[in-house]
Design a protein around this motif. Sequence first.
Motif, PDB file in Angstrom:
ATOM      1  N   UNK A  77       7.449  -8.786 -22.810  1.00  0.00           N
ATOM      2  CA  UNK A  77       7.016  -8.429 -21.456  1.00  0.00           C
ATOM      3  C   UNK A  77       8.172  -7.702 -20.782  1.00  0.00           C
ATOM      4  N   UNK A  78       8.060  -6.375 -20.670  1.00  0.00           N
ATOM      5  CA  UNK A  78       9.155  -5.567 -20.139  1.00  0.00           C
ATOM      6  C   UNK A  78       8.672  -4.665 -19.011  1.00  0.00           C
ATOM      7  N   UNK A 113       9.175 -11.798 -15.236  1.00  0.00           N
ATOM      8  CA  UNK A 113       9.782 -11.021 -14.150  1.00  0.00           C
ATOM      9  C   UNK A 113       8.833 -10.964 -12.950  1.00  0.00           C
ATOM     10  N   UNK A 114       8.229 -12.100 -12.656  1.00  0.00           N
ATOM     11  CA  UNK A 114       7.252 -12.183 -11.583  1.00  0.00           C
ATOM     12  C   UNK A 114       7.628 -13.289 -10.617  1.00  0.00           C
ATOM     13  N   UNK A 115       7.034 -13.269  -9.433  1.00  0.00           N
ATOM     14  CA  UNK A 115       7.183 -14.379  -8.510  1.00  0.00           C
ATOM     15  C   UNK A 115       6.140 -15.443  -8.859  1.00  0.00           C
ATOM     16  N   UNK A 116       6.344 -16.657  -8.374  1.00  0.00           N
ATOM     17  CA  UNK A 116       5.411 -17.746  -8.656  1.00  0.00           C
ATOM     18  C   UNK A 116       4.006 -17.384  -8.169  1.00  0.00           C
ATOM     19  N   UNK A 117       3.023 -17.632  -9.036  1.00  0.00           N
ATOM     20  CA  UNK A 117       1.638 -17.368  -8.668  1.00  0.00           C
ATOM     21  C   UNK A 117       1.194 -15.935  -8.873  1.00  0.00           C
ATOM     22  N   UNK A 118       1.983 -15.120  -9.592  1.00  0.00           N
ATOM     23  CA  UNK A 118       1.636 -13.715  -9.816  1.00  0.00           C
ATOM     24  C   UNK A 118       1.211 -13.497 -11.263  1.00  0.00           C
ATOM     25  N   UNK A 119       0.270 -12.561 -11.459  1.00  0.00           N
ATOM     26  CA  UNK A 119      -0.231 -12.190 -12.783  1.00  0.00           C
ATOM     27  C   UNK A 119      -0.128 -10.676 -12.934  1.00  0.00           C
ATOM     28  N   UNK A 137      -2.106  -5.985 -10.796  1.00  0.00           N
ATOM     29  CA  UNK A 137      -1.209  -6.983 -10.203  1.00  0.00           C
ATOM     30  C   UNK A 137      -2.088  -7.964  -9.425  1.00  0.00           C
ATOM     31  N   UNK A 138      -2.090  -9.242  -9.854  1.00  0.00           N
ATOM     32  CA  UNK A 138      -2.986 -10.239  -9.282  1.00  0.00           C
ATOM     33  C   UNK A 138      -2.208 -11.437  -8.779  1.00  0.00           C
ATOM     34  N   UNK A 139      -2.868 -12.242  -7.971  1.00  0.00           N
ATOM     35  CA  UNK A 139      -2.299 -13.505  -7.513  1.00  0.00           C
ATOM     36  C   UNK A 139      -3.262 -14.644  -7.844  1.00  0.00           C
ATOM     37  N   UNK A 178       0.964 -11.361 -18.573  1.00  0.00           N
ATOM     38  CA  UNK A 178       1.682 -12.605 -18.341  1.00  0.00           C
ATOM     39  C   UNK A 178       1.365 -13.130 -16.949  1.00  0.00           C
ATOM     40  N   UNK A 179       1.652 -14.418 -16.742  1.00  0.00           N
ATOM     41  CA  UNK A 179       1.485 -15.045 -15.433  1.00  0.00           C
ATOM     42  C   UNK A 179       2.623 -16.024 -15.220  1.00  0.00           C
ATOM     43  N   UNK A 180       2.935 -16.265 -13.966  1.00  0.00           N
ATOM     44  CA  UNK A 180       3.944 -17.264 -13.626  1.00  0.00           C
ATOM     45  C   UNK A 180       3.292 -18.330 -12.764  1.00  0.00           C
TER      46      UNK A 180
END
Length: 238
Positions: A87-88, A201-207, A146-148, A220-222
């Motif tokens: 994931x880059x 490389x995402x904030x919490x709750x981001x896809x 870009x999703x949440x 990916x998701x965080x």
Amino acid sequence: MAKRTRMRVEVIAVVLLLMSLGACSGDDSPDGDKTGAAAEADDAVAGTFVGEVSGTEAFVAVVAAPVEGEKGSGAVQIYLSDGGGLSEWFSGPISDGGFVAESDDGDAATEGTLTAGSVTGTVQLPDGTTVGYEATPPSGAAGLYELTISSVGELSGASAAGLGVTGQITLEEAGTGMLRLVDGKRLEFSVTQTPAGDLAHLRAGQVRLIVLPDGELRGVAKGQPSDGGSFDFLIQSA
């Protein structure tokens, strides 16, 4: 006398006509230069491109756009994901129809060339290998999304082209999910938990997802912090 007067009038008319034609045909005037610059700006490549990375399971998405306030300049954002550990995220300026960019964590690099119909390039992966890719303008609801995630697992967001999407996701050790695209398609995918790190490389709750025209997806998701920790999640088509 009348004949001589008519000849003089005719000569003056010809001179004025030649002067008028010369003024209209000059390409070196400031107005001519301005028109050329405007045409060059109009020819700048912009939009989203998606495709596959040769020799891997990874997908690539390239988003090219002009730089706000800087006429004639542009920049790219590039995402690469195989839904299984790679994931880059890259970003960099466009120069003479091409770009060179390093990933945000510095462990990968890419370069490429843009045209209105495609983006071709190479990427040096974190393991040192170099592979090629080609991406084209997406059809249907394909693109980079870009999703949440809400607290109850509801997905919402949009693609880089502004196409909205909704869905559900279960962030578990072996979870599942589903997207509802604007063209009516529903895409099911699997979710695999992995220890939290710099993978997403995402904030919490981001896809972040790449969707190809055939409905295949990678991303990916965080997850949200829970009990003092959090997890990343790998996403692939089911």
